[in-house]
Design a protein around this motif. Sequence first.
Motif, PDB file in Angstrom:
ATOM      1  N   MET A  40       0.837  -1.178   0.000  1.00 44.29           N
ATOM      2  CA  MET A  40       0.000   0.000   0.000  1.00 44.29           C
ATOM      3  C   MET A  40       0.886   1.248   0.000  1.00 44.29           C
ATOM      4  N   ALA A  41       0.465   2.265  -0.671  1.00 44.74           N
ATOM      5  CA  ALA A  41       1.231   3.510  -0.766  1.00 44.74           C
ATOM      6  C   ALA A  41       1.087   4.328   0.515  1.00 44.74           C
ATOM      7  N   GLU A  42       2.106   5.132   0.759  1.00 43.09           N
ATOM      8  CA  GLU A  42       2.086   5.996   1.939  1.00 43.09           C
ATOM      9  C   GLU A  42       1.206   7.217   1.643  1.00 43.09           C
ATOM     10  N   ILE A  43       0.407   7.612   2.603  1.00 48.77           N
ATOM     11  CA  ILE A  43      -0.471   8.765   2.445  1.00 48.77           C
ATOM     12  C   ILE A  43       0.344  10.026   2.695  1.00 48.77           C
ATOM     13  N   VAL A  44       0.227  10.992   1.770  1.00 48.09           N
ATOM     14  CA  VAL A  44       1.005  12.225   1.861  1.00 48.09           C
ATOM     15  C   VAL A  44       0.059  13.404   1.969  1.00 48.09           C
ATOM     16  N   ASN A  45       0.290  14.240   2.966  1.00 52.24           N
ATOM     17  CA  ASN A  45      -0.466  15.474   3.110  1.00 52.24           C
ATOM     18  C   ASN A  45       0.166  16.498   2.174  1.00 52.24           C
ATOM     19  N   LEU A  46      -0.543  16.856   1.107  1.00 56.58           N
ATOM     20  CA  LEU A  46       0.011  17.740   0.096  1.00 56.58           C
ATOM     21  C   LEU A  46       0.321  19.137   0.636  1.00 56.58           C
ATOM     22  N   ASN A  47      -0.467  19.607   1.581  1.00 55.94           N
ATOM     23  CA  ASN A  47      -0.224  20.919   2.170  1.00 55.94           C
ATOM     24  C   ASN A  47       1.106  20.922   2.920  1.00 55.94           C
ATOM     25  N   LYS A  48       1.359  19.864   3.685  1.00 52.31           N
ATOM     26  CA  LYS A  48       2.625  19.774   4.426  1.00 52.31           C
ATOM     27  C   LYS A  48       3.805  19.613   3.468  1.00 52.31           C
ATOM     28  N   ALA A  49       3.619  18.871   2.395  1.00 49.83           N
ATOM     29  CA  ALA A  49       4.690  18.680   1.414  1.00 49.83           C
ATOM     30  C   ALA A  49       5.014  20.008   0.729  1.00 49.83           C
ATOM     31  N   ARG A  50       3.991  20.779   0.402  1.00 47.58           N
ATOM     32  CA  ARG A  50       4.197  22.081  -0.233  1.00 47.58           C
ATOM     33  C   ARG A  50       4.945  23.024   0.703  1.00 47.58           C
ATOM     34  N   LYS A  51       4.536  23.055   1.968  1.00 48.01           N
ATOM     35  CA  LYS A  51       5.184  23.920   2.944  1.00 48.01           C
ATOM     36  C   LYS A  51       6.631  23.486   3.197  1.00 48.01           C
ATOM     37  N   ALA A  52       6.890  22.205   3.223  1.00 51.63           N
ATOM     38  CA  ALA A  52       8.255  21.704   3.427  1.00 51.63           C
ATOM     39  C   ALA A  52       9.144  22.087   2.250  1.00 51.63           C
ATOM     40  N   ARG A  53       8.606  21.998   1.039  1.00 58.15           N
ATOM     41  CA  ARG A  53       9.371  22.380  -0.142  1.00 58.15           C
ATOM     42  C   ARG A  53       9.673  23.872  -0.111  1.00 58.15           C
ATOM     43  N   ALA A  54       8.706  24.693   0.266  1.00 59.00           N
ATOM     44  CA  ALA A  54       8.910  26.141   0.347  1.00 59.00           C
ATOM     45  C   ALA A  54       9.954  26.470   1.411  1.00 59.00           C
ATOM     46  N   GLN A  55       9.913  25.777   2.526  1.00 62.18           N
ATOM     47  CA  GLN A  55      10.881  26.006   3.603  1.00 62.18           C
ATOM     48  C   GLN A  55      12.284  25.645   3.140  1.00 62.18           C
ATOM     49  N   ALA A  56      12.426  24.566   2.395  1.00 62.80           N
ATOM     50  CA  ALA A  56      13.733  24.151   1.877  1.00 62.80           C
ATOM     51  C   ALA A  56      14.275  25.189   0.895  1.00 62.80           C
ATOM     52  N   GLN A  57      13.408  25.753   0.062  1.00 60.47           N
ATOM     53  CA  GLN A  57      13.838  26.778  -0.885  1.00 60.47           C
ATOM     54  C   GLN A  57      14.289  28.037  -0.150  1.00 60.47           C
ATOM     55  N   LYS A  58      13.572  28.407   0.903  1.00 66.88           N
ATOM     56  CA  LYS A  58      13.953  29.583   1.688  1.00 66.88           C
ATOM     57  C   LYS A  58      15.314  29.373   2.346  1.00 66.88           C
ATOM     58  N   ALA A  59      15.544  28.181   2.857  1.00 64.89           N
ATOM     59  CA  ALA A  59      16.827  27.884   3.500  1.00 64.89           C
ATOM     60  C   ALA A  59      17.963  27.939   2.480  1.00 64.89           C
ATOM     61  N   GLU A  60      17.715  27.436   1.286  1.00 69.59           N
ATOM     62  CA  GLU A  60      18.712  27.473   0.219  1.00 69.59           C
ATOM     63  C   GLU A  60      19.034  28.918  -0.165  1.00 69.59           C
ATOM     64  N   GLN A  61      18.005  29.736  -0.294  1.00 71.31           N
ATOM     65  CA  GLN A  61      18.187  31.143  -0.649  1.00 71.31           C
ATOM     66  C   GLN A  61      18.939  31.877   0.458  1.00 71.31           C
TER      67      GLN A  61
END
Length: 58
Positions: free
Chosen positions: A1-22
């Motif tokens: 069975m596939a893992e359930i992913v909260n898209l809102n949390k994934a989007r926020k995590a990606r944005a946070q990673a981009q901010k840290a990179e910048q």
Amino acid sequence: MAEIVNLNKARKARAQAQKAEQATANRAKHGRTKAEKQNDARAQDRRRALLDGAKREE
């Protein structure tokens, strides 16, 4: 069975990673002394002059 992913949390995590990179890039770019900036500018001018001096006339 596939893992359930909260898209809102994934989007926020990606944005946070981009901010840290910048932030890391900004610290490297702006977190230098005046002497370091001048030294880099002189080195860039030397490289540009060397390249322009090697150009053939048209």
